[in-house]
Design an enzyme around this catalytic site. Sequence first.
Site, mmCIF file in Angstrom:
data_model
loop_
_atom_site.group_PDB
_atom_site.id
_atom_site.type_symbol
_atom_site.label_atom_id
_atom_site.label_comp_id
_atom_site.label_asym_id
_atom_site.label_seq_id
_atom_site.Cartn_x
_atom_site.Cartn_y
_atom_site.Cartn_z
ATOM 1 N N MET A 158 14.371 22.859 -12.920
ATOM 2 C CA MET A 158 14.862 23.771 -13.961
ATOM 3 C C MET A 158 14.895 25.207 -13.425
ATOM 4 O O MET A 158 14.983 26.163 -14.206
ATOM 5 C CB MET A 158 13.989 23.670 -15.203
ATOM 6 C CG MET A 158 14.056 22.271 -15.820
ATOM 7 S SD MET A 158 13.670 22.228 -17.556
ATOM 8 C CE MET A 158 11.990 22.805 -17.556
ATOM 9 N N LEU A 179 12.352 28.954 -9.028
ATOM 10 C CA LEU A 179 11.731 28.146 -7.974
ATOM 11 C C LEU A 179 10.526 28.835 -7.338
ATOM 12 O O LEU A 179 10.487 30.053 -7.193
ATOM 13 C CB LEU A 179 12.769 27.835 -6.885
ATOM 14 C CG LEU A 179 14.013 27.074 -7.349
ATOM 15 C CD1 LEU A 179 14.926 26.775 -6.152
ATOM 16 C CD2 LEU A 179 13.648 25.783 -8.062
ATOM 17 N N HIS A 236 8.366 23.674 -5.793
ATOM 18 C CA HIS A 236 9.729 23.120 -5.712
ATOM 19 C C HIS A 236 10.175 23.017 -4.253
ATOM 20 O O HIS A 236 10.771 22.014 -3.839
ATOM 21 C CB HIS A 236 10.720 24.041 -6.435
ATOM 22 C CG HIS A 236 10.486 24.215 -7.904
ATOM 23 N ND1 HIS A 236 10.075 25.405 -8.456
ATOM 24 C CD2 HIS A 236 10.618 23.350 -8.939
ATOM 25 C CE1 HIS A 236 9.977 25.279 -9.763
ATOM 26 N NE2 HIS A 236 10.289 24.042 -10.090
ATOM 27 N N ASP A 268 3.699 17.031 -12.549
ATOM 28 C CA ASP A 268 4.131 16.434 -13.817
ATOM 29 C C ASP A 268 3.948 14.919 -13.701
ATOM 30 O O ASP A 268 4.916 14.159 -13.663
ATOM 31 C CB ASP A 268 5.585 16.804 -14.097
ATOM 32 C CG ASP A 268 5.769 18.306 -14.211
ATOM 33 O OD1 ASP A 268 5.478 18.849 -15.280
ATOM 34 O OD2 ASP A 268 6.155 18.942 -13.215
ATOM 35 N N VAL A 309 1.350 21.527 -5.365
ATOM 36 C CA VAL A 309 1.170 22.735 -4.549
ATOM 37 C C VAL A 309 0.483 23.781 -5.426
ATOM 38 O O VAL A 309 0.875 23.999 -6.577
ATOM 39 C CB VAL A 309 2.522 23.250 -4.018
ATOM 40 C CG1 VAL A 309 2.346 24.553 -3.259
ATOM 41 C CG2 VAL A 309 3.165 22.190 -3.124
HETATM 42 P P1 AMP Z 1 10.578 21.916 -13.014
HETATM 43 O O1 AMP Z 1 11.531 22.933 -12.484
HETATM 44 O O2 AMP Z 1 9.327 22.501 -13.580
HETATM 45 O O3 AMP Z 1 11.240 20.903 -13.914
HETATM 46 O O4 AMP Z 1 10.079 21.100 -11.754
HETATM 47 C C1 AMP Z 1 10.979 20.462 -10.890
HETATM 48 C C2 AMP Z 1 10.203 19.545 -10.000
HETATM 49 O O5 AMP Z 1 9.265 20.286 -9.227
HETATM 50 C C3 AMP Z 1 9.408 18.494 -10.782
HETATM 51 O O6 AMP Z 1 9.481 17.249 -10.116
HETATM 52 C C4 AMP Z 1 8.018 19.063 -10.758
HETATM 53 O O7 AMP Z 1 6.991 18.085 -10.879
HETATM 54 C C5 AMP Z 1 7.980 19.705 -9.375
HETATM 55 N N1 AMP Z 1 6.932 20.734 -9.332
HETATM 56 C C6 AMP Z 1 6.724 21.732 -10.208
HETATM 57 N N2 AMP Z 1 5.614 22.426 -9.879
HETATM 58 C C7 AMP Z 1 5.105 21.846 -8.771
HETATM 59 C C8 AMP Z 1 3.964 22.085 -7.948
HETATM 60 N N3 AMP Z 1 3.112 23.075 -8.208
HETATM 61 N N4 AMP Z 1 3.753 21.277 -6.881
HETATM 62 C C9 AMP Z 1 4.609 20.249 -6.609
HETATM 63 N N5 AMP Z 1 5.716 19.979 -7.348
HETATM 64 C C10 AMP Z 1 5.960 20.754 -8.409
#
Ligand code: AMP
Length: 280
Positions: free
Chosen positions: A30, A33, A37, A152, A178
Amino acid sequence: MIFCKGISSLNTVLNSKEFRNKSLGFVPTMGALHQGHLSLIRKAKAENDFVVCSIFVNPTQFNNPEDLKLYPRTLDKDAMLLAAENCDILFAPEADEMYPDGLKKESADDYGYFIHVLEGAHRPGHFDGVVTIVRRLFELVNPNKVYFGQKDYQQCLVVRELINRMNANLSFVMCPVVREEDGLAMSSRNVRLSEAERKASLVLSQALFQLSNSWEENSWVDALQASRDLIQNNPLVKLDYLVVCDPNSLKELDSFQPNAIALVAALCGSTRLIDNVIMS
Ligand code: AMP
């Protein structure tokens, strides 16, 4: 990096000689970044001929309109970060293209026990929105491998079940959480924390690490209570849940098992954060 604003430009690029018949890794996001990400992009780059990242703030997965309104949108900066990682294609569509028939969502109600607990219980309809958009993205991008973050964790279970049901020839990769240097799990929502809330938010990862360090048959019940107390004693944090579950069903444990996952969700000020740790 090629920037595709819409579906027709994405189709043209994916069907071009440069990309046709190559292995494709896909990272849906989403936007806003951060290194979490980018760790997914790096892993996807290492394992595929080319990588597509999507940025789409999916309205149907927000159960709180204020959260959707405040969700950070930083497309220009995101594009620069992705280009620096040699991401091949950025797909950033508009809502009317992703939802040509209006903001309807499919139901994930019958996915199993794990869909109704934790985030499913606290954010009604959230996973319906997730499966709707993830299915649509998978159909448009048609990847070989998809990359999601353990951050998630419940979403990972949901997407794995969606892939099973789609009967798609698609590999699912879960990537580790991370964290900031002090332990806070990276999240696009962290920018909304005030300085005091940012400090207070540390109790979430502290509680999880403390719990996983004392994950033993004789002491696990007390350890869970101590971790809950740590969070609840912080006046800036409102605990939604801190539970230890079976990693497949997400049923809360009523007796000790060595392979388990601890998951937490809490409000820091008005920002809701989630985190988890897999016990080993
Ligand atoms: P989002 O933009 O929040 O929907 O996240 C996109 C992807 O990045 C999803 O698969 C999240 O689980 C992953 N993601 C978000 N934060 C982290 C993090 N701190 N470490 C690893 N992956 C992440």
